[in-house]
Design a protein around this motif. Structure first.
Motif, short mmCIF file in Angstrom:
data_model
loop_
_atom_site.label_atom_id
_atom_site.label_comp_id
_atom_site.label_asym_id
_atom_site.label_seq_id
_atom_site.Cartn_x
_atom_site.Cartn_y
_atom_site.Cartn_z
N LEU A 1 0.81 -1.21 0.00
CA LEU A 1 0.00 0.00 0.00
C LEU A 1 0.85 1.26 0.00
O LEU A 1 0.48 2.28 -0.61
CB LEU A 1 -0.95 -0.01 1.19
N VAL A 2 1.99 1.24 0.68
CA VAL A 2 2.88 2.40 0.65
C VAL A 2 3.42 2.61 -0.77
O VAL A 2 3.51 3.75 -1.25
CB VAL A 2 4.03 2.22 1.66
N GLY A 3 3.78 1.52 -1.45
CA GLY A 3 4.25 1.63 -2.82
C GLY A 3 3.17 2.18 -3.75
O GLY A 3 3.44 3.02 -4.62
N ILE A 4 1.94 1.70 -3.59
CA ILE A 4 0.83 2.19 -4.41
C ILE A 4 0.59 3.68 -4.14
O ILE A 4 0.44 4.48 -5.07
CB ILE A 4 -0.45 1.38 -4.11
N ALA A 5 0.57 4.06 -2.88
CA ALA A 5 0.29 5.46 -2.51
C ALA A 5 1.39 6.39 -3.01
O ALA A 5 1.10 7.49 -3.51
CB ALA A 5 0.14 5.57 -1.00
N ALA A 6 2.65 5.98 -2.87
CA ALA A 6 3.75 6.82 -3.33
C ALA A 6 3.69 7.02 -4.85
O ALA A 6 3.91 8.14 -5.35
CB ALA A 6 5.09 6.19 -2.93
N SER A 7 3.36 5.96 -5.57
CA SER A 7 3.24 6.07 -7.03
C SER A 7 2.09 6.99 -7.42
O SER A 7 2.21 7.82 -8.34
CB SER A 7 3.02 4.68 -7.64
N ALA A 8 0.96 6.86 -6.72
CA ALA A 8 -0.20 7.70 -7.00
C ALA A 8 0.11 9.17 -6.72
O ALA A 8 -0.30 10.06 -7.49
CB ALA A 8 -1.40 7.24 -6.17
N ALA A 9 0.84 9.43 -5.64
CA ALA A 9 1.19 10.81 -5.30
C ALA A 9 2.11 11.41 -6.36
O ALA A 9 1.96 12.58 -6.75
CB ALA A 9 1.84 10.86 -3.93
N LEU A 10 3.08 10.62 -6.84
CA LEU A 10 3.99 11.11 -7.88
C LEU A 10 3.22 11.41 -9.17
O LEU A 10 3.46 12.42 -9.84
CB LEU A 10 5.08 10.08 -8.15
#
Length: 399
Positions: free
Chosen positions: A371-380
């Protein structure tokens, strides 16, 4: 909408789905492959990463080649190579051999990823291109919706190797479809002047175009967030939450259905509000939802229902971002559509591979790293969206 319009989307979508079918269908088998071949979760995930690396690298070649020799011949080559490698995967005696054949399989599959996007640009631009792209993705959805379920049924009945025999059969079907149902969209006179030198010049033009790069990276980090889910979801949902492979396939299909269902609104919303404005709103919504999902998990809310609900909402918003950003990135590059499609697709996979590689050391079967990886990608993706589309001069033509 004409029958020929939908028929083209059907053919292109099914050919495009061959590669993703080889990903989605074997996801429920990842834990069993590790057990059968004596591979750790990281080693099994390496077979997925090898496939993605090949998809990214191969597109750089297929795109310019399709500008030089037409769209159909590279598709024939790619599908034959994919079929041969699928048989190699089915017969693999160890994890190292499987990883090697998955790389070759990816080299074949990427033809079906890059060339259909160039065909769309050959025939349409603007909202018509967005409509065809979203229809293509509707057909393309047969993979993430049905492939995990089909894979789980095959695995239960015949074992994990049956998955690769099945994808070899899809390659044969796609070859028949290509031969009988798709005409050449790159006329011989349009290929004049397309050669290795012009391909390199085309890449130079694209790499100097900040607007193209920004839009490609928006889609890239959107795709990367889904790659993070692809690489980790089977371990999280099956091992951590205790779902069966069949239950996992249903959960996976629900997220794919959200993405594809909402993507069908791309042309309608783009025509009403402008593609650029729509992408800004959708990317922002996606980032907010994914950051909320990661924040709740970090705060100790380890709920399968909450996680799946937020993923469903988030991937729906992503369904507006990816096809529209593809169309916008290629809008000004019709003369080198194959090259533009190739570089855009490669950037998508570079982003995806980067995110998966960064997550792999932290992958422990728990939801937090995923979920952290998904969220970081979405934020970028959100930050890139507002940076790339902030000035009206950049978006007026497409909007």
């Amino acid at each position: 909408m004409s029958r020929s319009f939908f028929g083209l989307a059907l053919v292109l979508g099914l050919i495009s789905a061959v590669g993703p079918f080889a990903i989605d269908m074997y996801l429920p088998a990842l834990p069993r492959i590790g057990q059968a071949l004596g591979g750790s979760p990281g080693a099994v995930q390496a077979s997925l990463i090898a496939f993605f690396i090949a998809l990214g690298l191969g597109q750089v070649v297929y795109g310019p080649v399709s500008d030089m020799v037409g769209r159909k011949r590279p598709l024939y080559f790619g599908l034959v190579l994919f079929g041969i490698a699928s048989v190699g995967c089915a017969l693999a005696p160890d994890i190292g051999t499987l990883i090697a054949w998955r790389f070759v399989q990816g080299l074949g599959a990427c033809a079906g990823m890059v060339v259909p996007r160039a065909v769309v640009r050959d025939l349409h631009t603007g909202t018509e291109a967005a409509r065809l792209m979203s229809l293509l993705m509707l057909v393309f959805s047969v993979s993430p919706i049905l492939a995990p379920l089909t894979g789980s049924l095959l695995i239960d009945a015949f074992g994990w190797r049956a998955v690769f025999w099945a994808v070899a059969a899809t390659a044969v079907f796609s070859l028949v479809l290509l031969a009988t149902s798709l005409h050449e969209t790159r006329a011989p006179e349009e290929r004049v002047g397309s050669n290795l030198r012009s391909a390199l010049q085309g890449y130079g033009i694209l790499l100097a175009d900040r607007h193209f790069l920004g839009l490609s990276l928006i889609g890239g980090f959107g795709v990367a967030s889904f790659f993070a889910y692809l690489a980790n979801s089977s371990f999280v949902l099956i091992d951590h939450y205790g779902l069966t492979p069949r239950q996992y396939s249903i959960a996976f299909a629900a997220n794919a259905a959200s993405f594809i269902g909402v993507s069908q609104l791309t042309a309608r919303l783009g025509q009403r509000f402008g593609l650029a404005a729509m992408v800004k709103v959708a990317a922002t919504a996606y980032a907010i939802v994914m950051l909320l999902a990661a924040g709740l998990q970090l705060a100790g809310v380890d709920s399968l229902a909450v996680m799946l609900a937020l993923l469903f909402l988030g991937y729906g918003a992503l369904g507006l971002v990816v096809p529209a950003s593809m169309v916008l990135s290629m809008e000004a590059h019709g003369s080198i559509a194959g090259t533009a499609s190739a570089l855009g697709g490669t950037l998508h996979f570079v982003c995806g591979i980067l995110v998966m590689a960064l997550l792999t050391p932290f992958a422990n079967g728990a939801p937090v790293p995923m979920l952290v990886g998904i969220a970081a990608s979405a934020a970028l993706a959100c930050v890139l969206t507002w940076g790339t589309l902030r000035r009206p001069a950049l978006t007026s033509a497409a909007a």
